[in-house]
Design an enzyme around this catalytic site. Sequence first.
Site, PDB file in Angstrom:
ATOM      1  CB  THR A   1     -51.556  19.225  -4.786  1.00 52.19           C
ATOM      2  OG1 THR A   1     -50.884  18.053  -5.247  1.00 52.19           O
ATOM      3  CG2 THR A   1     -51.637  20.232  -5.907  1.00 52.19           C
TER       4      THR A   1
ATOM      5  CB  SER B   1     -48.046  22.400 -11.037  1.00 55.41           C
ATOM      6  OG  SER B   1     -47.962  22.896  -9.705  1.00 55.41           O
TER       7      SER B   1
ATOM      8  CG  ASP C   1     -50.584  34.874 -10.693  1.00 57.19           C
ATOM      9  OD1 ASP C   1     -50.183  34.015 -11.506  1.00 57.19           O
ATOM     10  OD2 ASP C   1     -50.868  34.595  -9.520  1.00 57.19           O
TER      11      ASP C   1
ATOM     12  CB  THR D   1     -56.999  26.282  -2.196  1.00 60.61           C
ATOM     13  OG1 THR D   1     -56.562  25.782  -3.452  1.00 60.61           O
ATOM     14  CG2 THR D   1     -57.541  25.158  -1.360  1.00 60.61           C
TER      15      THR D   1
ATOM     16  CG  ASP E   1     -48.384  32.210 -13.707  1.00 58.04           C
ATOM     17  OD1 ASP E   1     -47.550  32.969 -13.184  1.00 58.04           O
ATOM     18  OD2 ASP E   1     -49.365  31.757 -13.077  1.00 58.04           O
TER      19      ASP E   1
ATOM     20  CE  LYS F   1     -48.016  28.636  -8.025  1.00 54.80           C
ATOM     21  NZ  LYS F   1     -48.907  27.522  -7.660  1.00 54.80           N
TER      22      LYS F   1
ATOM     23  CD  GLU G   1     -47.776  23.045  -5.605  1.00 44.23           C
ATOM     24  OE1 GLU G   1     -48.575  22.122  -5.417  1.00 44.23           O
ATOM     25  OE2 GLU G   1     -48.125  24.204  -5.892  1.00 44.23           O
TER      26      GLU G   1
ATOM     27  CB  SER H   1     -53.265  31.737 -11.692  1.00 47.60           C
ATOM     28  OG  SER H   1     -51.980  31.165 -11.762  1.00 47.60           O
ATOM     29  CG  HIS H   2     -52.449  28.865 -14.826  1.00 47.94           C
ATOM     30  ND1 HIS H   2     -52.371  28.903 -13.449  1.00 47.94           N
ATOM     31  CD2 HIS H   2     -53.231  27.826 -15.128  1.00 47.94           C
ATOM     32  CE1 HIS H   2     -53.068  27.907 -12.946  1.00 47.94           C
ATOM     33  NE2 HIS H   2     -53.610  27.232 -13.942  1.00 47.94           N
TER      34      HIS H   2
ATOM     35  NE  ARG I   1     -53.480  18.639 -12.143  1.00 46.27           N
ATOM     36  CZ  ARG I   1     -53.854  19.446 -13.149  1.00 46.27           C
ATOM     37  NH1 ARG I   1     -53.602  19.078 -14.394  1.00 46.27           N
ATOM     38  NH2 ARG I   1     -54.470  20.585 -12.909  1.00 46.27           N
TER      39      ARG I   1
ATOM     40  CG  ASP J   1     -48.186  32.212  -9.050  1.00 46.01           C
ATOM     41  OD1 ASP J   1     -48.319  32.026 -10.277  1.00 46.01           O
ATOM     42  OD2 ASP J   1     -49.089  31.964  -8.225  1.00 46.01           O
ATOM     43  NE  ARG J   2     -49.269  27.490 -12.204  1.00 47.67           N
ATOM     44  CZ  ARG J   2     -50.065  26.518 -12.594  1.00 47.67           C
ATOM     45  NH1 ARG J   2     -49.930  25.998 -13.793  1.00 47.67           N
ATOM     46  NH2 ARG J   2     -50.996  26.046 -11.791  1.00 47.67           N
TER      47      ARG J   2
HETATM   48  C1  G1P Z   1     -52.753  22.952  -9.875  1.00 45.82           C
HETATM   49  C2  G1P Z   1     -51.377  22.380  -9.620  1.00 45.82           C
HETATM   50  C3  G1P Z   1     -50.961  22.641  -8.189  1.00 45.82           C
HETATM   51  C4  G1P Z   1     -51.023  24.143  -7.908  1.00 45.82           C
HETATM   52  C5  G1P Z   1     -52.403  24.680  -8.276  1.00 45.82           C
HETATM   53  C6  G1P Z   1     -52.466  26.207  -8.147  1.00 45.82           C
HETATM   54  O1  G1P Z   1     -53.697  22.343  -9.017  1.00 45.82           O
HETATM   55  O2  G1P Z   1     -51.340  20.993  -9.893  1.00 45.82           O
HETATM   56  O3  G1P Z   1     -49.673  22.140  -7.951  1.00 45.82           O
HETATM   57  O4  G1P Z   1     -50.747  24.411  -6.566  1.00 45.82           O
HETATM   58  O5  G1P Z   1     -52.721  24.336  -9.618  1.00 45.82           O
HETATM   59  O6  G1P Z   1     -51.544  26.835  -8.983  1.00 45.82           O
HETATM   60  P1  G1P Z   1     -54.634  21.096  -9.463  1.00 45.82           P
HETATM   61  O7  G1P Z   1     -55.379  21.525 -10.704  1.00 45.82           O
HETATM   62  O8  G1P Z   1     -53.715  19.954  -9.759  1.00 45.82           O
HETATM   63  O9  G1P Z   1     -55.522  20.845  -8.289  1.00 45.82           O
HETATM   64 ZN    ZN Z   2     -50.108  31.939 -11.162  1.00 49.90          ZN
END
Ligand code: G1P
Ligand code: ZN
Length: 550
Positions: free
Chosen positions: A351, A372, A286, A18, A284, A383, A370, A117-118, A503, A288-289
């Site tokens: 999620t 996370s 990019d 996603t 992070d 975010k 979230e 992202s991260h 998780r 957003d966290r």
């Molecule tokens: C993880 C986080 C979720 C977040 C996603 C993208 O997804 O748990 O909250 O939206 O990264 O940053 P997961 O690996 O749990 O599917």
């Molecule tokens: Zn990110």
Amino acid sequence: MNMSIVATTPFNDQKPGTSGLRKRVAVFQAASYLENFVQAIFDTIFDTAAAPAGSTLVLGGDGRYFNREAIQVILKMAAANGFGKVLVGQGGILSTPAASCVIRKYRSFGGIILSASHNPGGPDGDFGIKYNTGNGGPAPEKITDAIFARTRVLTSYRIIEAPDVALDQLGSCTLGDMTVEVIDPVADYAELMESLFDFAAIRALIGSGFRLCFDAMHAVTGPYASEILERRLGAPAGTVINGVPLPDFGGGHPDPNLTYAGQLVAIMYGPDRNAAPDFGAASDGDGDRNMILGRHFFVTPSDSLAVIAANAELAPGYAAGLAGIARSMPTSAAADRVAEKLGVPCYETPTGWKFFGNLMDAGKVTLCGEESFGTGSSHVREKDGLWAVLFWLNILAKRQLSVEDIVHRHWAEFGRNIYSRHDYEALPSDVATGLMARVQEQFVDLPGRCFGNYRVKFCDDFSYTDPIDGSLSAGQGLRIGFEDGSRIVFRLSGTGTEGATLRIYLEAFEADPAKQRIDAQQALAGLIDIAHELSQLNQRTGRTRPTVIT
Ligand code: G1P
Ligand code: ZN
């Protein structure tokens, strides 16, 4: 204009997650790989989404390795595909929330964000690309499905032959028939932040000797944090650490949590408690966290959302109150208690940030979060790490209390949702799915069963019907709720790259202020045992402890 149509091979990959297409850098560097995906995005924009010729696109990334090369390719392909204008961040930089802000502000048709992202970066790290629509949010599934379908059939891409665009120079130039405008990546975002928060109050707080430390983790928020915290809010030079974005994030893992933001954690938890800054935060890759810390104190993201919601009216941009709050299902119910007191609706979504977009577009929620480390609001459709940091600073400036005191008083008023997430990474996929199946098998006779003092009230596999478009998302996580309000959730990650990640989300409720300041792992020990028993965790995985505890 000198346009080429270059032959390419259709993708043979699995469907991207996603959060867009994320792969090792080497995969993106292979001939035609990036080009194939970009052409599929452009075909979808003009066919499925019916963009008018001459539309405007926003383009930028988190500065990781391969960012600049990819930007040049995408610009030349945009010029060959009928865009009228591309707004690109100087140096190829735009944080994810800043890209969302720019897309919305200039009413562009959409935007392409380059980020993983991260995930770590560098020649051996990850690269990523995603498409956001005109509301500034990640493209809905209908669009991402169309993009993916295109990648599997297209046999050529269009690109113009032209010299590279000077990405470091602000201003406009032309590329074929298209205009490229190199914009300041920080200015629009900083202006938006200034419109939401009481900068004068924060400046006064910082001027009074309040000390803060922001760890940009050598990722994209460095320039944003330096401009906003140091230049506009007057924090001393050096407040932002690891502020220079590096293509490999300095070799680190740009994820703001207690494990990876080690330098910040060492500063905030130093042996001399009084020497630690009053406030610490990190973001992070990019941007957003976010992670929020006080002196020797960690604010869980679930609590952070609840505290922001309870204090939202202290920030000018939220003074009129909240329309509603949304949280992902595994996020603690701390925000629900605030919503109840405020008399506003609280939505529980699967999620992933994309579920919040519809609610925000429909004006049903103002704040989302979230567990996370993701918090945000309807000011953009992603975010937003620095936004959360500024919200906290605004609250601290108005309330004149420490981070710890704010959270303790919040618990005393609303009760504490004691919370932790245990991650078991890199499990063999069949072991992980077998474990989930084992938990679910027991659901038939679980209600009413007692485990010591815990009596099961309900169990289900969470599913969600979007209140706006009616779409159904099933299989979103196994929930076991107990009579006393505690909860265990089992869920498999949808973003892991190696094997499967399990998780386990644990939550208990403590209303008595005298018992609230307990260590979360200690308070949750009984639930942890139940989770292990129900899932036969040790027998099935051979693991005795989680890879990461948050
Ligand atoms: C993880 C986080 C979720 C977040 C996603 C993208 O997804 O748990 O909250 O939206 O990264 O940053 P997961 O690996 O749990 O599917
Ligand atoms: Zn990110």
